[in-house]
Design an enzyme around this catalytic site. Structure first.
Site, PDB file in Angstrom:
ATOM      1  N   CYS A  37       6.415  32.031  -3.528  1.00  0.00           N
ATOM      2  CA  CYS A  37       7.548  32.928  -3.736  1.00  0.00           C
ATOM      3  C   CYS A  37       7.236  33.733  -4.997  1.00  0.00           C
ATOM      4  CB  CYS A  37       8.817  32.087  -3.912  1.00  0.00           C
ATOM      5  SG  CYS A  37      10.162  32.975  -4.690  1.00  0.00           S
ATOM      6  N   GLU A  52     -17.857  -1.007  -5.188  1.00  0.00           N
ATOM      7  CA  GLU A  52     -17.091   0.044  -4.537  1.00  0.00           C
ATOM      8  C   GLU A  52     -16.434   0.911  -5.606  1.00  0.00           C
ATOM      9  OE1 GLU A  52     -17.361  -0.091  -1.287  1.00  0.00           O
ATOM     10  OE2 GLU A  52     -15.673   0.966  -0.366  1.00  0.00           O
ATOM     11  N   ASP A  80     -10.996   0.213  -0.512  1.00  0.00           N
ATOM     12  CA  ASP A  80     -11.197   1.410   0.291  1.00  0.00           C
ATOM     13  C   ASP A  80     -11.743   2.516  -0.598  1.00  0.00           C
ATOM     14  OD1 ASP A  80     -11.144   2.561   2.693  1.00  0.00           O
ATOM     15  OD2 ASP A  80      -8.986   2.894   2.792  1.00  0.00           O
ATOM     16  N   TYR A  93     -11.026   4.791  14.641  1.00  0.00           N
ATOM     17  CA  TYR A  93     -12.477   4.957  14.581  1.00  0.00           C
ATOM     18  C   TYR A  93     -13.163   3.626  14.888  1.00  0.00           C
ATOM     19  CZ  TYR A  93     -17.121   5.887  12.745  1.00  0.00           C
ATOM     20  OH  TYR A  93     -18.483   6.015  12.622  1.00  0.00           O
ATOM     21  N   TYR A 141     -19.100  -6.012  -6.345  1.00  0.00           N
ATOM     22  CA  TYR A 141     -18.898  -7.143  -5.437  1.00  0.00           C
ATOM     23  C   TYR A 141     -20.171  -7.905  -5.081  1.00  0.00           C
ATOM     24  CZ  TYR A 141     -19.797  -3.427  -1.979  1.00  0.00           C
ATOM     25  OH  TYR A 141     -20.322  -2.384  -1.285  1.00  0.00           O
ATOM     26  N   GLU A 143     -12.367 -11.775  -0.869  1.00  0.00           N
ATOM     27  CA  GLU A 143     -12.220 -10.641  -1.796  1.00  0.00           C
ATOM     28  C   GLU A 143     -11.451  -9.520  -1.114  1.00  0.00           C
ATOM     29  OE1 GLU A 143     -16.221  -9.330  -2.506  1.00  0.00           O
ATOM     30  OE2 GLU A 143     -16.829 -11.278  -3.277  1.00  0.00           O
ATOM     31  N   LYS A 160      -9.615  -7.248   8.673  1.00  0.00           N
ATOM     32  CA  LYS A 160      -8.882  -6.023   8.344  1.00  0.00           C
ATOM     33  C   LYS A 160      -7.365  -6.225   8.336  1.00  0.00           C
ATOM     34  CE  LYS A 160     -10.960  -2.322   8.333  1.00  0.00           C
ATOM     35  NZ  LYS A 160     -11.911  -1.477   8.941  1.00  0.00           N
TER      36      LYS A 160
END
Ligand code: IVH
Length: 707
Positions: free
Chosen positions: A458, A205, A150, A69, A257, A146, A346
């Site tokens: 099942c 976050e 995610d 992305y 943060y 830091e 990243k």
């Protein structure tokens, strides 16, 4: 028209300057490109990005990795910077996130919540650092590094010390009002010290720890619900719930943060000090946050984290580097909705491609047919992968994965490898669409799919695979926790006909065990003593161990608080059960149905005859003072194997003890895990007793402290 784009097209992290200047971020030379083809590329990219935005933000179910992305977004930015005449207001580059969902109510952010530019290499990082240095005219600036968590960005507003609003980022200017949901997250203070600014906004976050994510998906799999693709989607899905009691049941957490804005009181003028200040106000800060002077130090911190991040109890997809001085941050300002004073460096995505040879099926303890991918072995991030979970038939069809396809696989932290999708361009026409069989692959009984469920099941409760999986669940860690009896031993015992259900474990003899291959005298004795010790597990564990459909660890705990014994629970009617807050009709139905089945009644009788305790201990549910750890204060340091600190702390508190973060004279025990910190030395200085992980687990299970 002819214009220029940066030649380092795939790596350059920011916008380009116009020709004939070099790219202003990475200083590489510019090449020429023609507008007509740029227009076409821009349109293609916008279509693709809009599609993936919808999947990610609205459906919480992405099809491509973040790296892919980011790559598309980067290309689009690049092309638009080079062809500003082609920028339209609805281009995905012109907004930060998704527009808010009206149902939540909209919150206007007084200061926009910005996005971050990305760096993917040391060169990118050094180029950013150089650029900041140039903009500051050569003045020195410190940096704070830091982990980039995610999860989901939130803004928390406090007025006169009270949390009044919690909002999502939304499009950066307007977010969703999710105050009620955020109030359920224990690590978000609902009020702060009186001497805090009269009005201020904290940003952070919200995330789901890896262990919580795993548990949530296991529960969803058992319930036949679609699984979350990754912890971030699970966190987003959990926080954006219209019913906050759903959010409350998810083990969400937060790392704060930064300070968005504040009024009424001076606040620190450095980011680093702001973080300490926020800690003093009661906010949770990531313990890894560190202050550095040079870009080389940042690189070495990044490399360290690359090695250690798998052991972190949360997912991080990179590091965030911020200029420390807020005055310099203001000077640097913002470009294209990204601050110039910060950058996200990243971590490389751990992905690979291989061929899907076949789809295998495991039959779970609730009878669910769990498909998994059998693949040509491939190395992904240093680990050889040949299998991956495929969740259910619907999911396989939604991703259009066919047997014989070349597939993209991703390994994210400790999360089980996942197939993102097929590489359609590599199809030969020989690929086969997968269908669930009509008969159980283990016992041949009929397979059904209930209305509204994603899983096929099942129908034979006595299916050997279901029975074996139930035994494995019974001995597992959160259940009866029978040390030394793992999945393999369960299977060997079952195949040797030494056990045919979990209760048979209590009838095992040394002679029987010694008949197994590779079972020596000493290990047989250990196995028997572990089984013996499990006879007095808590009622909550016994209820969980029974493996009642929809009754995970959390619900088992809740039931144990409300019933004195298994017999009382077995007698409970649908109404009795539904009167307990958070037990809905589906769970009540499942419990009633479980205790109606003769096979289950027989196992309970066998457990009783074997001397397994089926009642609540006196301490369970009694007053705090009567609890086994009452009056004791624990400090944890180092990694406690597969036991996250948070979980250990919850257990300490549940048993009446206190979990503290600092070693003081009041500390009773310091629990020392792998790679402990400086707390051990401090404990030594103060003469405070240390506990090993085993000693600690022993105490949690009701044992005495070592003498
Ligand atoms: S600072 C202007 N710090 O990353 C500064 N963001 O891509 C923007 N994130 O929306 C935020 N960990 O959701 C910052 N330690 C951290 C972060 C962090 C995760 C997320 C945040 C933000 C996104 C930007």
């Amino acid at each position: 028209m002819i214009s220029a784009v940066c030649r380092d097209y795939s790596r350059c992290c920011q916008l380009n300057g116009p020709a004939p200047l070099p790219c202003y971020t990475c200083y590489r030379e510019l090449a020429m490109e023609d507008t007509a083809s740029a227009k076409q590329k821009i349109e293609e990219l916008r279509r693709a990005i809009n599609y993936h935005n919808h999947r990610y933000y609205v459906l919480d179910s992405p099809e491509i990795s973040d790296a892919e992305y980011d790559g598309k977004m980067r290309k689009l930015r690049q092309l638009e910077a080079e062809h500003p005449e082609l920028i339209t207001p609805d281009s995905p580059t012109q907004r930060i996130g998704a527009p808010p969902v009206e149902a939540f109510g909209v919150v206007e952010h007084p200061e926009p919540l910005l996005s971050l530019a990305n760096a993917f290499s040391y060169e990118d990082l050094a180029a950013w650092h150089r650029r900041v240095g140039n903009l500051l005219g050569g003045r020195h600036f410190d940096l704070v590094c830091e982990p980039k968590i995610d999860g989901l960005a939130v803004a928390l507003t406090y007025v006169d010390g009270l949390l009044v609003t919690g909002a999502t980022r939304g499009d950066g200017y307007r977010g969703e009002n999710i105050t009620q949901n955020l109030r359920t997250i224990r690590s978000i203070p609902l009020s702060v010290a009186r001497d805090a600014p009269s009005r201020f906004e904290v940003r952070g976050e919200v995330y789901l720890p890896k262990a919580g994510f795993k548990r949530l998906n296991e529960e969803r799999a058992a319930e036949g619900l679609p699984l979350f693709a990754n912890p971030r989607n699970a966190a987003a899905g959990s926080v954006r719930q219209l019913d906050s009691s759903v959010t409350a049941r998810r083990p969400l957490d937060i790392f704060v943060y930064g300070l968005g804005w504040s009024e009424g009181k001076a606040v620190p003028d450095k980011h680093w000090e702001t973080m300490q200040y926020l800690t003093s106000l009661g906010f949770k800060i990531n313990p890894n946050v560190a202050l550095y002077h040079t870009v080389e130090e940042i690189e070495s911190c990044y490399r360290d984290w690359l090695d250690t991040r798998e052991a972190w109890p949360y997912e991080a997809d990179g590091t965030v580097i911020k200029v420390n001085s807020t005055a310099l941050q203001k000077e640097l300002g913002t470009a294209a909705r990204e601050p110039r004073w910060a950058i996200a460096y990243k971590f490389p995505a751990i992905q690979g491609t291989t061929r899907l040879i076949d789809v295998g099926i495991n039959v779970g303890r609730t009878g669910s047919l769990n498909p998994y991918a059998i693949m040509e072995p491939v190395q992904v991030g240093g680990v050889v992968i040949s299998q991956a979970a495929l969740h259910n038939e619907e999911d396989i069809h939604r991703k259009d994965i066919r047997i014989g396809d070349t597939v993209i696989i991703q390994r994210a932290g400790e999360v089980i490898p996942e197939i993102l999708g097929p590489v359609k361009s590599r199809r030969t026409g020989q690929e086969r669409v997968f269908h669930m069989p009509g008969q159980c692959p283990v016992c041949g009984s009929e397979v059904i799919k209930l209305e509204g469920e994603a899983m096929h099941r099942c129908t034979n409760a006595a299916c050997p695979s279901q029975t074996l999986e139930r035994i494995k669940h019974f001995v597992s860690r959160g259940a009866m926790d029978i040390d030394g009896v793992g999945e393999r031993l369960c299977q060997a015992l079952f195949e040797a006909h030494l056990i045919s259900d979990a209760a048979d474990l209590y009838r095992l003899t040394k002679e029987g065990l010694l008949r197994l291959e590779r079972m020596a005298d000493k290990s047989a004795a250990n196995v028997l003593s572990s089984i013996e010790a499990s006879r007095s597990r808590s009622l909550a564990r016994v209820i969980f161990a029974l493996g009642i459909l929809h009754v995970g660890e959390e619900y088992a705990g809740l039931l144990a608080e409300n019933f004195d014994s298994i017999d009382d629970l077995a007698k409970a009617t649908h109404e009795d059960l539904s009167s307990i807050p958070s037990i809905g009709p589906r769970i009540a139905d499942s419990i009633v149905a479980f205790f109606r089945q003769q096979g289950n009644k027989d196992i309970i009788e066998k457990l009783r005859a074997a001397g397994v305790k089926l009642e609540r201990e006196r301490a369970e549910g009694a007053k705090a003072e009567a609890l086994p750890l009452a009056g004791l204060e624990f400090v944890l340091t180092g990694k406690l194997e597969s036991f996250p600190h948070q979980e250990a702390e919850t257990r300490i508190r549940a048993l009446g003890g206190k979990a503290a973060s600092d070693v003081t004279k009041k500390t009773s025990y310091v629990v020392v895990g792998r790679d402990p910190g400086s707390k051990v030395a401090k404990a030594e200085r103060l003469g405070i007793e240390r506990l090993s992980i085993d000693e600690f687990l022993h105490m949690l299970d009701g044992g005495h402290p070592p003498s």
